[in-house]
Design a protein around this motif. Sequence first.
Motif, PDB file in Angstrom:
ATOM      1  N   LEU A 187       0.878  -1.156   0.000  1.00  0.00           N
ATOM      2  CA  LEU A 187       0.000   0.000   0.000  1.00  0.00           C
ATOM      3  C   LEU A 187       0.923   1.216   0.000  1.00  0.00           C
ATOM      4  CD1 LEU A 187      -1.569  -2.425   1.364  1.00  0.00           C
ATOM      5  CD2 LEU A 187      -2.961  -0.664   2.475  1.00  0.00           C
ATOM      6  N   GLU A 188       1.003   1.893  -1.137  1.00  0.00           N
ATOM      7  CA  GLU A 188       1.985   2.976  -1.306  1.00  0.00           C
ATOM      8  C   GLU A 188       1.744   4.120  -0.323  1.00  0.00           C
ATOM      9  OE1 GLU A 188       4.633   3.024  -3.137  1.00  0.00           O
ATOM     10  OE2 GLU A 188       4.324   1.175  -4.294  1.00  0.00           O
ATOM     11  N   SER A 189       0.491   4.441  -0.097  1.00  0.00           N
ATOM     12  CA  SER A 189       0.121   5.514   0.835  1.00  0.00           C
ATOM     13  C   SER A 189      -1.219   5.113   1.457  1.00  0.00           C
ATOM     14  CB  SER A 189       0.012   6.840   0.093  1.00  0.00           C
ATOM     15  OG  SER A 189      -0.396   7.867   0.968  1.00  0.00           O
ATOM     16  N   ALA A 190      -1.142   4.493   2.617  1.00  0.00           N
ATOM     17  CA  ALA A 190      -2.339   3.902   3.213  1.00  0.00           C
ATOM     18  C   ALA A 190      -3.427   4.941   3.460  1.00  0.00           C
ATOM     19  CB  ALA A 190      -1.976   3.201   4.516  1.00  0.00           C
ATOM     20  N   SER A 191      -4.662   4.519   3.223  1.00  0.00           N
ATOM     21  CA  SER A 191      -5.809   5.377   3.502  1.00  0.00           C
ATOM     22  C   SER A 191      -6.795   4.614   4.372  1.00  0.00           C
ATOM     23  CB  SER A 191      -6.475   5.823   2.199  1.00  0.00           C
ATOM     24  OG  SER A 191      -6.995   4.712   1.514  1.00  0.00           O
ATOM     25  N   THR A 192      -7.676   5.350   5.024  1.00  0.00           N
ATOM     26  CA  THR A 192      -8.603   4.704   5.957  1.00  0.00           C
ATOM     27  C   THR A 192      -9.519   3.703   5.256  1.00  0.00           C
ATOM     28  OG1 THR A 192     -10.111   6.593   5.733  1.00  0.00           O
ATOM     29  CG2 THR A 192      -8.583   6.626   7.598  1.00  0.00           C
ATOM     30  N   ASN A 193      -9.815   3.932   3.983  1.00  0.00           N
ATOM     31  CA  ASN A 193     -10.700   2.981   3.286  1.00  0.00           C
ATOM     32  C   ASN A 193      -9.975   1.691   2.905  1.00  0.00           C
ATOM     33  OD1 ASN A 193      -9.214   3.697   1.051  1.00  0.00           O
ATOM     34  ND2 ASN A 193     -10.861   4.833   0.051  1.00  0.00           N
ATOM     35  N   GLN A 194      -8.706   1.585   3.253  1.00  0.00           N
ATOM     36  CA  GLN A 194      -7.986   0.332   3.066  1.00  0.00           C
ATOM     37  C   GLN A 194      -7.955  -0.501   4.352  1.00  0.00           C
ATOM     38  OE1 GLN A 194      -4.415   2.160   1.277  1.00  0.00           O
ATOM     39  NE2 GLN A 194      -4.900   0.993  -0.587  1.00  0.00           N
ATOM     40  N   THR A 195      -8.623  -0.035   5.388  1.00  0.00           N
ATOM     41  CA  THR A 195      -8.808  -0.848   6.581  1.00  0.00           C
ATOM     42  C   THR A 195      -9.639  -2.067   6.200  1.00  0.00           C
ATOM     43  OG1 THR A 195      -8.673   0.979   8.149  1.00  0.00           O
ATOM     44  CG2 THR A 195      -9.957  -0.942   8.828  1.00  0.00           C
ATOM     45  N   SER A 196      -9.073  -3.244   6.433  1.00  0.00           N
ATOM     46  CA  SER A 196      -9.720  -4.462   5.958  1.00  0.00           C
ATOM     47  C   SER A 196      -8.934  -5.668   6.434  1.00  0.00           C
ATOM     48  CB  SER A 196      -9.779  -4.450   4.423  1.00  0.00           C
ATOM     49  OG  SER A 196     -10.531  -5.539   3.922  1.00  0.00           O
ATOM     50  N   MET A 197      -9.469  -6.856   6.104  1.00  0.00           N
ATOM     51  CA  MET A 197      -8.742  -8.101   6.277  1.00  0.00           C
ATOM     52  C   MET A 197      -8.144  -8.458   4.912  1.00  0.00           C
ATOM     53  SD  MET A 197      -7.936 -10.913   8.009  1.00  0.00           S
ATOM     54  CE  MET A 197      -9.048 -11.704   9.159  1.00  0.00           C
ATOM     55  N   TYR A 198      -6.866  -8.782   4.913  1.00  0.00           N
ATOM     56  CA  TYR A 198      -6.169  -9.146   3.670  1.00  0.00           C
ATOM     57  C   TYR A 198      -5.767 -10.612   3.726  1.00  0.00           C
ATOM     58  CZ  TYR A 198      -6.151  -4.231   2.578  1.00  0.00           C
ATOM     59  OH  TYR A 198      -6.558  -2.956   2.295  1.00  0.00           O
ATOM     60  N   LEU A 199      -6.155 -11.332   2.687  1.00  0.00           N
ATOM     61  CA  LEU A 199      -5.880 -12.763   2.611  1.00  0.00           C
ATOM     62  C   LEU A 199      -5.029 -13.072   1.394  1.00  0.00           C
ATOM     63  CD1 LEU A 199      -9.460 -13.941   3.481  1.00  0.00           C
ATOM     64  CD2 LEU A 199      -7.460 -14.523   4.806  1.00  0.00           C
ATOM     65  N   CYS A 200      -4.034 -13.893   1.618  1.00  0.00           N
ATOM     66  CA  CYS A 200      -3.175 -14.368   0.553  1.00  0.00           C
ATOM     67  C   CYS A 200      -3.549 -15.814   0.242  1.00  0.00           C
ATOM     68  CB  CYS A 200      -1.718 -14.283   1.006  1.00  0.00           C
ATOM     69  SG  CYS A 200      -0.527 -14.981  -0.143  1.00  0.00           S
ATOM     70  N   ALA A 201      -3.399 -16.221  -0.997  1.00  0.00           N
ATOM     71  CA  ALA A 201      -3.680 -17.602  -1.381  1.00  0.00           C
ATOM     72  C   ALA A 201      -2.686 -18.042  -2.444  1.00  0.00           C
ATOM     73  CB  ALA A 201      -5.109 -17.739  -1.905  1.00  0.00           C
ATOM     74  N   SER A 202      -2.541 -19.351  -2.594  1.00  0.00           N
ATOM     75  CA  SER A 202      -1.693 -19.883  -3.651  1.00  0.00           C
ATOM     76  C   SER A 202      -2.336 -21.129  -4.232  1.00  0.00           C
ATOM     77  CB  SER A 202      -0.293 -20.206  -3.124  1.00  0.00           C
ATOM     78  OG  SER A 202      -0.312 -21.349  -2.297  1.00  0.00           O
ATOM     79  N   SER A 203      -1.951 -21.449  -5.465  1.00  0.00           N
ATOM     80  CA  SER A 203      -2.439 -22.667  -6.113  1.00  0.00           C
ATOM     81  C   SER A 203      -1.422 -23.107  -7.143  1.00  0.00           C
ATOM     82  CB  SER A 203      -3.806 -22.438  -6.766  1.00  0.00           C
ATOM     83  OG  SER A 203      -3.697 -21.567  -7.873  1.00  0.00           O
ATOM     84  N   THR A 204      -1.492 -24.373  -7.498  1.00  0.00           N
ATOM     85  CA  THR A 204      -0.630 -24.874  -8.538  1.00  0.00           C
ATOM     86  C   THR A 204      -1.263 -24.576  -9.885  1.00  0.00           C
ATOM     87  OG1 THR A 204       0.664 -26.782  -9.234  1.00  0.00           O
ATOM     88  CG2 THR A 204      -1.632 -27.179  -8.647  1.00  0.00           C
ATOM     89  N   ARG A 205      -0.502 -24.728 -10.929  1.00  0.00           N
ATOM     90  CA  ARG A 205      -1.007 -24.435 -12.264  1.00  0.00           C
ATOM     91  C   ARG A 205      -0.924 -25.699 -13.106  1.00  0.00           C
ATOM     92  NH1 ARG A 205       1.993 -20.182 -13.796  1.00  0.00           N
ATOM     93  NH2 ARG A 205       3.439 -21.342 -15.085  1.00  0.00           N
ATOM     94  N   THR A 206      -2.073 -26.193 -13.473  1.00  0.00           N
ATOM     95  CA  THR A 206      -2.112 -27.369 -14.328  1.00  0.00           C
ATOM     96  C   THR A 206      -3.011 -27.062 -15.510  1.00  0.00           C
ATOM     97  OG1 THR A 206      -4.048 -28.288 -13.249  1.00  0.00           O
ATOM     98  CG2 THR A 206      -1.895 -28.849 -12.311  1.00  0.00           C
ATOM     99  N   GLN A 207      -3.181 -28.024 -16.362  1.00  0.00           N
ATOM    100  CA  GLN A 207      -3.994 -27.798 -17.539  1.00  0.00           C
ATOM    101  C   GLN A 207      -5.434 -27.467 -17.178  1.00  0.00           C
ATOM    102  OE1 GLN A 207      -3.357 -30.835 -20.371  1.00  0.00           O
ATOM    103  NE2 GLN A 207      -4.270 -29.730 -22.050  1.00  0.00           N
ATOM    104  N   GLY A 208      -5.908 -28.124 -16.116  1.00  0.00           N
ATOM    105  CA  GLY A 208      -7.270 -27.865 -15.665  1.00  0.00           C
ATOM    106  C   GLY A 208      -7.299 -26.807 -14.593  1.00  0.00           C
ATOM    107  N   ALA A 209      -6.838 -25.634 -14.942  1.00  0.00           N
ATOM    108  CA  ALA A 209      -6.588 -24.613 -13.920  1.00  0.00           C
ATOM    109  C   ALA A 209      -7.821 -24.254 -13.126  1.00  0.00           C
ATOM    110  CB  ALA A 209      -6.018 -23.362 -14.576  1.00  0.00           C
TER     111      ALA A 209
END
Lengths: 116, 112
Positions: free
Chosen positions: A78-100
């Motif tokens: 967040l380059e310059s945080a603002s009050t409307n960026q108050t939130s829960m932030y979730l990260c996720a990952s997945s593998t990449r296959t043909q049937g993405a």
Amino acid sequence: DVKVTQSSRYLVKRTGEKVFLECVQDMDHENMFWYRQDPGLGLRLIYFSYDVKMKEKGDIPEGYSVSREKKERFSLILESASTNQTSMYLCASSTRTQGAQEETQYFGPGTRLLVL
Amino acid sequence: AQSVTQPDIHITVSEGASLELRCNYSYGATPYLFWYVQSPGQGLQLLLKYFSGDTLVQGIKGFEAEFKRSQSSFNLRKPSVHWSDAAEYFCALGNAGNMLTFGGGTRLMVKP
């Protein structure tokens, strides 16, 4: 066992500060994602990455940037945080296959950010 | 554009009662559908997913979901709810790029 970790569970920042949220996965996954979660809105995609040094905008990228210098690590900035960026932030990952479409995304525990 | 709707924001059921959480989607192609659960203070955990084949999908923790193309629905069910099932449940729709579109979530409360 699958593991996605996020650097902080709770963060309090001031308006205008630069904020870094870090995410690390140990599953050798190609895809990584950043979401924000707000009550009643579910999860909304901010940015995602299919590979090292690659990034794509999601549905709500404004005010955010990302960095992926290593396969296992995906940072949200967040380059310059603002009050409307108050939130829960979730990260996720997945593998990449043909049937993405059917690949499961694995989520971290989330970072709850408060911007004052 | 694709979208997911979970009509019920909150649901309260008694322990031991049956449960059905509703999910409706809008998508122009064959949908890939997921149900995730988020316990308090936790990330999301996959309960089950549908991408082809049998329209009744079994998941973890005794949950199942039924895909009904004619109704554009993918409702989650459990025959007997336990107190530990209290959580927030999210339905999601996947696209070719493995991006997910989430519904707004349903918060489940369980009465003793």
